[in-house]
Design an enzyme around this catalytic site. Structure first.
Site, PDB file in Angstrom:
ATOM      1  N   ASN A  72     -17.739 -53.845  -4.450  1.00  0.00           N
ATOM      2  CA  ASN A  72     -17.497 -54.860  -3.434  1.00  0.00           C
ATOM      3  C   ASN A  72     -18.819 -55.321  -2.847  1.00  0.00           C
ATOM      4  O   ASN A  72     -19.779 -54.556  -2.810  1.00  0.00           O
ATOM      5  CB  ASN A  72     -16.656 -54.278  -2.299  1.00  0.00           C
ATOM      6  CG  ASN A  72     -15.184 -54.300  -2.619  1.00  0.00           C
ATOM      7  OD1 ASN A  72     -14.651 -55.315  -3.040  1.00  0.00           O
ATOM      8  ND2 ASN A  72     -14.534 -53.186  -2.433  1.00  0.00           N
ATOM      9  N   ARG A  73     -18.842 -56.532  -2.336  1.00  0.00           N
ATOM     10  CA  ARG A  73     -20.023 -57.014  -1.626  1.00  0.00           C
ATOM     11  C   ARG A  73     -20.038 -56.379  -0.253  1.00  0.00           C
ATOM     12  O   ARG A  73     -19.197 -56.676   0.578  1.00  0.00           O
ATOM     13  CB  ARG A  73     -19.960 -58.531  -1.472  1.00  0.00           C
ATOM     14  CG  ARG A  73     -20.328 -59.267  -2.732  1.00  0.00           C
ATOM     15  CD  ARG A  73     -20.296 -60.748  -2.513  1.00  0.00           C
ATOM     16  NE  ARG A  73     -21.409 -61.241  -1.704  1.00  0.00           N
ATOM     17  CZ  ARG A  73     -21.667 -62.529  -1.551  1.00  0.00           C
ATOM     18  NH1 ARG A  73     -20.910 -63.440  -2.127  1.00  0.00           N
ATOM     19  NH2 ARG A  73     -22.684 -62.916  -0.811  1.00  0.00           N
TER      20      ARG A  73
END
Ligand code: CTP
Ligand code: CA
Length: 225
Positions: A34-35
């Protein structure tokens, strides 16, 4: 509400914070992630310690220094984070789930590096990860629960829905449309609880974290004072 912790509102309280992304391995050299830089979660851990709490920070893979006076547990995958958070939450007063937990993982990471096959597509089958907040909420005497909702659209509706569905005491809604909120020093949040809300305007994540912790302390103490 003034975010100054001169009187240590969380003194003697045990606070657990999760931060950063999780990485779900595909093979020895690739992962799904995930960012998330982890900056908001680390700032929250620091602010909670400033407010007098005894803080455990469960961190996914991030490139950040541990805030002074905070106990850190490093994890990689969502399942590792699940186990570490549940262990840390034993006997804790407040859990703040600021991590960007991967919703899915490859069921089985390949033991060897996957190779290309003459332009043929690669299909990955993904399995849903356990919901860490829901698992903490299902414990016999759960801590005060704070979740985050990162949404690209319909922020208020999705955030309030997650507050109810996950049985949270508070949710911090984060507008991440057009790359907002990621890998930047500033952010803005809207906090919701069952019978109220407050908007925290765009400001440095360190200041935002202090304001968030001040609101959490106020709501927590109004129930457990
Ligand atoms: N969360 C969690 N465990 C998961 C997924 C999310 O504890 N497996 C937590 C996050 O840390 C966050 C909150 O749940 O505090 C909301 O995360 P979010 O991704 O917005 O919600 P989801 O329930 O995963 O819904 P969706 O991604 O489909 O919007
Ligand atoms: Ca999710």
């Amino acid at each position: 509400l003034v975010a100054s912790f001169g009187d240590g509102p969380l003194r003697g309280r045990k606070v657990v914070v999760s931060a950063g992304p999780t990485y779900e391995d595909i093979d020895p050299v690739r992962f799904i992630g995930n960012r998330s830089s982890g900056r908001m979660g680390f700032a929250i851990a620091d602010a909670a310690r400033e407010a007098g709490a005894d803080v455990t920070l469960v961190a996914g893979p991030v490139a950040l220094a541990t805030p002074a006076g905070v106990a850190r547990v490093d994890v990689r995958s969502a399942r590792q984070m699940h186990d570490a958070v549940l262990a840390a939450c034993d006997g804790s007063d407040i859990y703040i789930g600021a991590a960007a937990v991967g919703d899915y993982r490859p069921e089985q990471a390949a033991g060897q590096k996957l190779k290309k096959h003459d332009g043929a597509p690669l299909r990955l089958e993904l399995t849903e990860n356990p919901d860490i907040l829901a698992a903490v909420a299902a414990r016999p005497r759960p801590p005060f629960l704070v979740g985050f909702a990162a949404e690209t659209h319909e922020l208020a509706r999705y955030a309030q829905d997650k507050l109810r569905r996950k049985g949270l005491d508070m949710i911090a809604a984060n507008d991440v449309g057009d790359g907002r909120g990621f890998e930047v020093a500033d952010n803005a949040l809207v906090l919701y609880w069952r019978d109220g809300s407050v908007s925290l305007p765009r400001m440095p994540k360190t200041d935002l974290a202090r304001q968030l912790v001040a609101h959490i302390a106020e709501r927590f103490l109004s129930g457990h004072g």
